[in-house]
Motif scaffolding. Sequence first.
Motif, PDB file in Angstrom:
ATOM      1  N   ALA A   1      38.599 -38.760 -39.210  1.00 10.07           N
ATOM      2  CA  ALA A   1      39.398 -37.524 -38.318  1.00 10.07           C
ATOM      3  C   ALA A   1      38.295 -37.973 -36.528  1.00 10.07           C
ATOM      4  CB  ALA A   1      39.708 -36.238 -38.516  1.00 10.07           C
ATOM      5  N   ARG A   2      37.138 -37.591 -37.275  1.00  7.66           N
ATOM      6  CA  ARG A   2      35.791 -37.399 -36.484  1.00  7.66           C
ATOM      7  C   ARG A   2      35.207 -38.533 -36.045  1.00  7.66           C
ATOM      8  NH1 ARG A   2      32.635 -37.546 -33.532  1.00  7.66           N
ATOM      9  NH2 ARG A   2      30.421 -37.314 -32.576  1.00  7.66           N
ATOM     10  N   TYR A   3      35.860 -39.563 -36.189  1.00  8.72           N
ATOM     11  CA  TYR A   3      35.031 -40.642 -36.214  1.00  8.72           C
ATOM     12  C   TYR A   3      35.935 -41.668 -35.363  1.00  8.72           C
ATOM     13  CZ  TYR A   3      30.285 -38.996 -36.685  1.00  8.72           C
ATOM     14  OH  TYR A   3      29.635 -37.924 -37.396  1.00  8.72           O
ATOM     15  N   TYR A   4      37.326 -41.702 -35.836  1.00  7.19           N
ATOM     16  CA  TYR A   4      38.296 -42.392 -35.921  1.00  7.19           C
ATOM     17  C   TYR A   4      39.879 -41.775 -35.947  1.00  7.19           C
ATOM     18  CZ  TYR A   4      35.259 -45.703 -38.325  1.00  7.19           C
ATOM     19  OH  TYR A   4      33.059 -45.851 -38.731  1.00  7.19           O
TER      20      TYR A   4
ATOM     21  N   GLU B   1      42.552 -34.632 -34.263  1.00  8.13           N
ATOM     22  CA  GLU B   1      43.498 -36.088 -34.450  1.00  8.13           C
ATOM     23  C   GLU B   1      43.099 -36.747 -35.792  1.00  8.13           C
ATOM     24  OE1 GLU B   1      45.432 -39.143 -32.015  1.00  8.13           O
ATOM     25  OE2 GLU B   1      44.439 -37.498 -30.169  1.00  8.13           O
ATOM     26  N   PHE B   2      44.383 -37.029 -36.603  1.00 12.05           N
ATOM     27  CA  PHE B   2      44.195 -38.357 -37.375  1.00 12.05           C
ATOM     28  C   PHE B   2      45.906 -38.505 -37.866  1.00 12.05           C
ATOM     29  CE2 PHE B   2      44.828 -39.516 -41.703  1.00 12.05           C
ATOM     30  CZ  PHE B   2      43.916 -40.079 -41.764  1.00 12.05           C
ATOM     31  N   ARG B   3      45.743 -39.748 -37.362  1.00 12.16           N
ATOM     32  CA  ARG B   3      46.571 -40.828 -37.060  1.00 12.16           C
ATOM     33  C   ARG B   3      47.916 -39.626 -36.038  1.00 12.16           C
ATOM     34  NH1 ARG B   3      48.369 -45.581 -42.246  1.00 12.16           N
ATOM     35  NH2 ARG B   3      46.351 -46.093 -40.700  1.00 12.16           N
ATOM     36  N   GLY B   4      47.782 -40.313 -35.163  1.00 14.98           N
ATOM     37  CA  GLY B   4      49.022 -39.028 -34.147  1.00 14.98           C
ATOM     38  C   GLY B   4      49.337 -37.951 -34.684  1.00 14.98           C
TER      39      GLY B   4
END
Length: 279
Positions: free
Chosen positions: A47-50, A238-241
Amino acid sequence: MVEKQSALYSGLKDIQAKEFDVFQALLMLFEKYHLKYFITGGTVLGARYYKDFIPYDDDIDVCLSRKDYNLFLKKLYKEIPSPYLVEHYSLDEMFKYTIIRVENTSIDITEVSDPEKKVSHPSIDIAPLDGVPTNLLLRKLYFTRLLVLRGILTAYYSESINPNKDRSFKEKALISFLRMSGKVSKKLINPTKVKTSIDKILSKYDCQTSVLADTYMGAYRDREMIPSKIWGRGKRYEFRGIKVRGPEDIEKYIKTVYGGFKELNETEAMKARHYVIRG
């Protein structure tokens, strides 16, 4: 190089997609009943970097406060729809872990570490978030008791340790010893009672009133016990939208648990894979 990359990413997108499906189903339930959850481990790094999975990662890590964990396990898990399967040792004594696992049974995979290559499924592990004693002497005793019980389980399930993994001579000798003792322990030990004892010890201290809190039964054991203020009330990332709750101080979480973040090279990433699509 091309062959390595092909092996590294083979089936990875499918596994990630199936796990994300489980994640969304869980989040709907968490939000419906206002359960206090956090993403943990590699999912925090993702979540933090991607704002997504780490590119070579194939699992999602989640924890619930012990109170909400028990509520989920007592009755809310029944609302998880098909094709998702909830596993816990209290529901199936053959389940070897102490955490809750929610599987997506729509595809078959194999755990890389499983020497027997049994059929498994993409899944999410839900760990309880617990506190620890404030007194340093009591804390040392607390961790010692947990370490002993964890060692007993390791001996009992020693046959599932991957013998083909690169290990030092000392590690191989320890595994051989555990396997020999495991044959004896299977006759003497009730693993469900051991897991129940572990949960009883862990649940004694509330994560919301403790100085330290985390998921002891993870890979890092007491290293995963971090200052409770790092978790705080949580913060959305944010994680995958979609927006998911993670540690309030995400930078300090990463620094404390991992010492920072370094992307793995291809060889390291291959070793980090947990699952492969079953052929």
